[in-house]
Structures are given as C-alpha cells and as structure tokens.
Design an enzyme around this catalytic site. Structure first.
Site, mmCIF file in Angstrom:
data_model
loop_
_atom_site.group_PDB
_atom_site.id
_atom_site.type_symbol
_atom_site.label_atom_id
_atom_site.label_comp_id
_atom_site.label_asym_id
_atom_site.label_seq_id
_atom_site.Cartn_x
_atom_site.Cartn_y
_atom_site.Cartn_z
ATOM 1 N N GLY A 167 49.150 44.789 40.412
ATOM 2 C CA GLY A 167 49.823 43.489 41.082
ATOM 3 C C GLY A 167 51.072 43.099 40.159
ATOM 4 O O GLY A 167 51.733 44.026 39.318
ATOM 5 N N ASP A 173 46.543 39.076 46.889
ATOM 6 C CA ASP A 173 47.564 37.993 47.168
ATOM 7 C C ASP A 173 48.689 38.167 48.038
ATOM 8 O O ASP A 173 49.348 37.182 48.453
ATOM 9 C CB ASP A 173 47.855 37.410 45.738
ATOM 10 C CG ASP A 173 46.896 37.135 44.790
ATOM 11 O OD1 ASP A 173 45.617 36.979 45.465
ATOM 12 O OD2 ASP A 173 46.669 37.278 43.699
ATOM 13 N N GLY A 188 44.149 33.618 46.019
ATOM 14 C CA GLY A 188 45.511 33.833 46.294
ATOM 15 C C GLY A 188 46.501 33.619 44.955
ATOM 16 O O GLY A 188 47.622 33.734 44.968
ATOM 17 N N ARG A 234 31.689 19.140 52.171
ATOM 18 C CA ARG A 234 31.160 20.135 51.226
ATOM 19 C C ARG A 234 32.064 20.980 51.151
ATOM 20 O O ARG A 234 33.099 21.216 51.793
ATOM 21 C CB ARG A 234 29.853 20.907 52.385
ATOM 22 C CG ARG A 234 28.465 19.879 52.690
ATOM 23 C CD ARG A 234 27.833 19.775 51.393
ATOM 24 N NE ARG A 234 26.487 19.267 51.459
ATOM 25 C CZ ARG A 234 26.437 17.906 51.405
ATOM 26 N NH1 ARG A 234 27.454 17.283 51.200
ATOM 27 N NH2 ARG A 234 25.034 17.257 51.350
#
Length: 359
Positions: free
Chosen positions: A111, A136, A179, A277
């Site tokens: 990346g 991502d 991400g 939640r």
C-alpha cells in the site's frame, strides 16, 4: 537468465498470492531461464537477507488463497533512513541484498507506505515495479486496488447480517468498517448493504444530523437504524481544529473508547434513549479468499508487470485507469492519498436514496 525478487509489505489482504502468480506465470511463459526469489516478511526480508528461491510449485493453486505465501510486516517509511537497533543502514542493506542476488527487477506488492519505500529504492537506482494492494483503495494513480472488492464483500455481508437482528429488536446498530484514513470501503459496503447512515472521514459528521436521520426513520415507521461507520470517522467540531489539535482531540477520544464507533454509540444513546449495539468485523475484512473481481484484476496486474519486466521498464506502478491496465511513474504517485470526494457521484446517488452522511 532473468532474476526477479518479490516481496509483500504492510497489512495483508486478499489476492496478494493471485497477483504474484500472475507475475510469475506471465514471465515463465515467455522466458526460458527464470529465477524468482521471495523475500520473507516484507522489507525485513530484504533488509536482513531472509529469502528463498521460489519454484513453479510455490505458485500452483494459490489463485484463490488469501494472505501471502511470503509473509508480511510493517516497516514505517519514516524510519527507513534510521539505522536499526544494531546500527545497520537499512537502505544500504536492501541495496546490497538486491545486488548480491544480481536481480534484474524487484516486484513490491503493498500500500501507501510500501509504495513510498519502493520509490525510495527506485531513486537509489534499483529496478522497481510496485503493485497496488490494499482493502482501503486509497492508492493515488489507480482507480482500484486488489483486495478492495473482496473486503467490500465481507463488510457488506456483516452489515447484511446485522439487519435481521436490528429489525427484530428495534435497535440502532453501528457496524465499524476498516479503511484507515479514507472512506471508500465504508461507502461501498454501506451502499451495497442498504445502510441508513454512512459516516466517512471525508465528511465530518454532526451527531445531531445523525439523530435527525434516525428520528426521520422513526416517523416513517422504521424503528431500527443501521450505521456504517468508517474507523477514521471524525466529528465536525474536531475536524475544524488545526491539524495538531485535531490529532490530540482524537487521541483523547481513543484513550476513552475502543474506537470512534463507541463514542458515537454513547452520544446516540444519550440523545435518542434507544439501545445501541456496536459490531466490529475488524480483520475479517482482510481475510479469506479473493472474490472473482480481485482474481481477474490481480491476474491482469500481474501479467502487465511481467510485460514491463520483459520490456525493461521500471520505476513504475501497475495501475487500473479507466478500465485499462497501464504503467504509472512511481515518482508521480508515491506519498499521495486517494480520498473520497464528498461531491462524487456515488455520494450524490446515495443521498438521493435517503442515506445520511451526518452532514
């Protein structure tokens, strides 16, 4: 004799193996004598000379295998010029191991951080080709990275599964999506799963606008709400601060909460009185076999990389641009981040469908 080295660096993702397979098959079918050296555990293998010669058997049956057969590790770019604990010059060590094996090219899969080091090695005179991997999808210069759509599938499935329990219990559910600093994965999985609210780093959220979206759904008879929240989501009041102050404020939040999603949950519970939640799929999103799209993309990227090696064209990244695989100069893209444009068509379409982005 053609000699190439390969390494995978940074976080793992789907289709790393598929991409390496594409490179090697593309070369093996076009040259008589080929030697492939795999550096183990990312740049560590290149720094410390941890490598092994790979054979055709290593690349057989790995098109569908997740992870990486070479192993990987994180080596921060900002520390590459600093000696290790024993005083070793890491950059010089990488160069010497490259020359020791008499490599014609080093193929680096990774990346953004990986890419910056790849560019550094290219500037140091090594023959480098970078292949863009990350869930991502934040690498500048390519429309798509391999691993992204596989992660979208997993994140989408996680949100899909939450829908039934959320509707059964009339609750607000937050699903936190990976991400890093960008919102591509959250945006795509949020739209694909029919999330009601999508919060991404590129659009700082107003918690009151999120509450408005929840109340609007209630007024229409929907007593549950699904939020897809990027791990890098940020409140608008913090995003407005100077960069240094913004970092301090976010660090303070992360000292109190496991992640931003838990702060959002607490804020929403206080403002709505509804049970909240939080679900965090986490590293599941990087695991498992690559989806068919990623297998195709990886094969195409690997094949193009092989052709560039055969043509002796180095110092580049193999990218997908407007549906075509092409080379992009490393120096033009290294160190740049591809973020979501808040005015992009995907967001405009999502807003038209009634999805809130908390703005």
């Amino acid at each position: 004799m053609l000699r190439i080295g390969m390494l995978t660096s940074g976080g793992d993702c789907q289709a790393l193996n598929a991409t390496m397979r594409g490179v090697v098959k593309g070369l093996a079918n076009n040259v008589t004598d080929l030697e492939v050296y795999g550096f183990m555990n990312g740049y560590k293998g290149l720094i410390y000379g941890d490598y092994r010669m790979l054979t055709s058997h290593d690349f057989s049956g790995i098109l569908t295998r997740g992870g990486t057969i070479l192993g990987t590790s994180r080596q921060p770019f900002k520390l590459m010029r600093e000696p290790d604990a024993n005083g070793l010059d890491k950059v010089e060590a990488m160069k010497q191991n490259y020359y020791k094996l008499n490599l014609d090219c080093l193929v680096i899969l990774g990346g953004n951080g990986t890419q910056k080091t790849a560019n550094l090695l290219s500037e140091e005179g090594l023959n480098i080709i970078h292949l863009p991997k990350t869930i991502d999808n934040d690498i500048y210069g390519t429309d798509m990275t391999f691993g992204f759509y596989s992660a979208v599938n997993i994140a989408t499935n996680a949100i899909d599964c939450i829908h039934t329990t959320a509707s059964s219990h009339n609750r607000i559910f937050i699903v936190e999506v990976m991400g890093h600093k960008v919102g591509w994965l959250t945006l795509y999985s949020g739209i694909a799963s029919g999330a009601d609210v999508i919060l991404i780093p590129e659009i700082p959220y107003d918690i009151d606008k999120v509450v408005d979206a929840i109340n609007k759904r209630k007024s229409r008879g929907s007593n549950f709400t699904i939020l897809a929240v990027a791990e890098g989501a940020i409140p608008k009041e913090i995003a407005a601060l100077p960069k240094k102050d913004m970092k301090k404020a976010m660090d303070k939040i992360l000292q109190k909460y496991p992640s931003i999603s838990y702060k959002i949950a607490e804020d929403l519970q206080e403002k709505t009185g509804t049970e909240i939640r939080v679900t965090v799929p986490g590293h599941m999103q990087r695991g498992g076999e690559p989806c068919p799209y990623d297998r195709i993309l990886s094969t195409r990227i690997g094949s193009e990389c092989a052709q560039l090696i055969l043509d002796k064209e180095y110092g580049c990244m193999v990218a997908l641009v407007n549906g075509k695989i092409k080379k992009v100069p490393l120096k033009d893209v290294a160190g740049k981040l591809k973020t979501v444009d808040p005015k992009c068509q995907e967001i405009a379409d999502a807003k038209r469908m009634g999805i809130s982005f908390g703005d």
